[in-house]
Design a protein around this motif. Structure first.
Motif, PDB file in Angstrom:
ATOM      1  N   UNK A   1      34.629  46.123  47.490  1.00  0.00           N
ATOM      2  CA  UNK A   1      35.701  45.730  46.584  1.00  0.00           C
ATOM      3  C   UNK A   1      36.467  46.953  46.080  1.00  0.00           C
ATOM      4  N   UNK A   2      37.784  46.815  45.959  1.00  0.00           N
ATOM      5  CA  UNK A   2      38.617  47.962  45.619  1.00  0.00           C
ATOM      6  C   UNK A   2      38.251  48.566  44.268  1.00  0.00           C
ATOM      7  N   UNK A   3      37.825  47.748  43.308  1.00  0.00           N
ATOM      8  CA  UNK A   3      37.497  48.288  41.994  1.00  0.00           C
ATOM      9  C   UNK A   3      36.275  49.195  42.054  1.00  0.00           C
ATOM     10  N   UNK A   4      35.254  48.742  42.782  1.00  0.00           N
ATOM     11  CA  UNK A   4      34.038  49.539  42.931  1.00  0.00           C
ATOM     12  C   UNK A   4      34.315  50.826  43.681  1.00  0.00           C
ATOM     13  N   UNK A   5      35.095  50.726  44.749  1.00  0.00           N
ATOM     14  CA  UNK A   5      35.377  51.910  45.564  1.00  0.00           C
ATOM     15  C   UNK A   5      36.245  52.909  44.790  1.00  0.00           C
TER      16      UNK A   5
ATOM     17  N   UNK B   1      40.762  47.601  55.162  1.00  0.00           N
ATOM     18  CA  UNK B   1      41.144  47.730  53.749  1.00  0.00           C
ATOM     19  C   UNK B   1      39.953  47.361  52.873  1.00  0.00           C
ATOM     20  N   UNK B   2      40.015  47.765  51.623  1.00  0.00           N
ATOM     21  CA  UNK B   2      39.024  47.301  50.664  1.00  0.00           C
ATOM     22  C   UNK B   2      39.146  45.787  50.517  1.00  0.00           C
ATOM     23  N   UNK B   3      38.077  45.166  50.037  1.00  0.00           N
ATOM     24  CA  UNK B   3      38.147  43.745  49.738  1.00  0.00           C
ATOM     25  C   UNK B   3      38.707  43.550  48.328  1.00  0.00           C
ATOM     26  N   UNK B   4      38.948  42.294  47.971  1.00  0.00           N
ATOM     27  CA  UNK B   4      39.616  42.009  46.708  1.00  0.00           C
ATOM     28  C   UNK B   4      41.106  42.275  46.836  1.00  0.00           C
ATOM     29  N   UNK B   5      41.828  42.098  45.756  1.00  0.00           N
ATOM     30  CA  UNK B   5      43.262  42.376  45.751  1.00  0.00           C
ATOM     31  C   UNK B   5      43.720  42.618  44.326  1.00  0.00           C
ATOM     32  N   UNK B   6      44.830  43.332  44.197  1.00  0.00           N
ATOM     33  CA  UNK B   6      45.365  43.667  42.880  1.00  0.00           C
ATOM     34  C   UNK B   6      46.842  43.980  43.009  1.00  0.00           C
TER      35      UNK B   6
ATOM     36  N   UNK C   1      51.273  42.756  45.642  1.00  0.00           N
ATOM     37  CA  UNK C   1      49.818  42.615  45.647  1.00  0.00           C
ATOM     38  C   UNK C   1      49.250  43.144  46.956  1.00  0.00           C
ATOM     39  N   UNK C   2      48.173  43.902  46.841  1.00  0.00           N
ATOM     40  CA  UNK C   2      47.531  44.451  48.034  1.00  0.00           C
ATOM     41  C   UNK C   2      46.124  44.927  47.734  1.00  0.00           C
ATOM     42  N   UNK C   3      45.653  45.864  48.562  1.00  0.00           N
ATOM     43  CA  UNK C   3      44.258  46.310  48.505  1.00  0.00           C
ATOM     44  C   UNK C   3      44.175  47.846  48.540  1.00  0.00           C
ATOM     45  N   UNK C   4      44.075  48.499  47.381  1.00  0.00           N
ATOM     46  CA  UNK C   4      43.920  49.955  47.378  1.00  0.00           C
ATOM     47  C   UNK C   4      42.713  50.365  48.222  1.00  0.00           C
ATOM     48  N   UNK C   5      42.910  51.350  49.093  1.00  0.00           N
ATOM     49  CA  UNK C   5      41.871  51.717  50.056  1.00  0.00           C
ATOM     50  C   UNK C   5      41.729  53.232  50.123  1.00  0.00           C
ATOM     51  N   UNK C   6      40.517  53.709  49.943  1.00  0.00           N
ATOM     52  CA  UNK C   6      40.203  55.141  49.986  1.00  0.00           C
ATOM     53  C   UNK C   6      40.146  55.596  51.437  1.00  0.00           C
ATOM     54  N   UNK C   7      40.815  56.708  51.731  1.00  0.00           N
ATOM     55  CA  UNK C   7      40.818  57.232  53.100  1.00  0.00           C
ATOM     56  C   UNK C   7      39.410  57.554  53.593  1.00  0.00           C
TER      57      UNK C   7
END
Length: 281
Positions: free
Chosen positions: A267-271, A207-212, A178-184
């Motif tokens: 949030x990672x989903x929005x980003x 990092x992006x907020x949220x987690x997945x 589990x972590x936080x996908x983050x756009x460069x």
């Protein structure tokens, strides 16, 4: 303001240079064929005349680092130390990009900036050593930890998943990390905002907020790519191969950003929805 970006041809480095140039800054973009960050004399001369140095250069091949820890140490720790020492001598602020791998990965709530380090891999150990060197050598520093980076300018998880999904009838992806996908692009923007805000020296989480999980992120990727998310099947870390241990949980908290009035990445989903068309193009 004059910026020096080390590791400028990497995935993050490319977006860092682009964000800075679009903001009207004077940028010196260097990579290892121009600047050996482990060479103290080269680094001292390169840093001269700049206001900010951003160290995007790193040995990020996690499994290779496990097999070649001494070489990874030269890049991730010695190189960071050389940049920090040069920045201190020239009165330059240093931004050091670090990683979630400095933590043990066995937590259950987002790691705070002050949480004890406990790296379990060679990559994590060498990056933790780089953090220590930067803090010791350069008082005017920003250490920005990030994780699960993806971007248009390099190989990354979404590109790999989208490619394989078009070639196969199903993919097995781990669901227990589990972590936080983050756009460069978002991380580069955050670095610029931290510097503009004159944030106090210290450690921040970028990092992006949220987690997945990787499993759910993979499903989000194939959905955007116009494929059936049901083709992604859940798997476990035990079934995955590789010499380096991966953190089971590496979500990072963003309290330090909030305290200095800098908004965390969304949030990672929005980003991901914003980033997907650029990253998968």
């Amino acid at each position: 303001m004059r910026w020096l970006v080390a590791g400028a041809r990497g995935m993050l480095g490319q977006d860092m240079v682009g964000v800075l140039e679009r903001a009207g800054h004077d940028v010196t973009a260097t990579d290892r064929d121009v600047l050996d960050i482990a060479d103290g004399a080269q680094v001292l001369e390169a840093v001269r005349g700049h206001d900010i140095v951003v160290n995007c250069a790193a040995w990020t091949a996690v499994d290779d680092a496990e097999l070649h820890e001494s070489e990874a140490f030269v890049v991730n720790a010695v190189g960071a130390a050389r940049l920090a020492r040069a920045a201190a001598q020239h009165g330059v602020r240093l931004v050091q990009i670090s990683t979630d791998y400095v933590f043990s990965g066995d937590g259950a709530v987002p790691y705070e900036e002050s949480s004890p380090l406990g790296p379990r891999s060679a990559y994590g150990r060498t990056k933790a050593a780089g953090e220590w060197a930067v803090a010791a050598e350069c008082a005017d520093h920003l250490i920005v930890r990030t994780a699960w980076l993806y971007g248009a300018g390099g190989r990354c998880f979404p590109k790999t998943i989208a490619r394989l999904a078009r070639e196969r009838d199903h993919l097995d992806v781990v669901d227990d990390q589990v972590g936080q996908p983050t756009w460069t692009m978002d991380l580069a923007d955050l670095v610029l905002r931290l510097v503009r805000a004159e944030a106090p020296s210290g450690t921040y989480h970028g990092t992006s907020t949220g987690e997945t999980s990787w499993f759910d992120f993979a499903r989000a990727v194939v959905s955007v790519a116009g494929l059936d998310p049901e083709m992604i099947r859940s798997s476990s870390s035990a079934a995955a191969s590789g010499p380096a241990p991966r953190p089971a949980y590496s979500a990072l908290g963003h309290e330090a950003l909030v305290r200095v009035g800098v908004a965390p990445i969304g949030d990672w989903t929005t980003r991901w929805e914003v980033a997907a068309s650029t990253v998968l193009a």
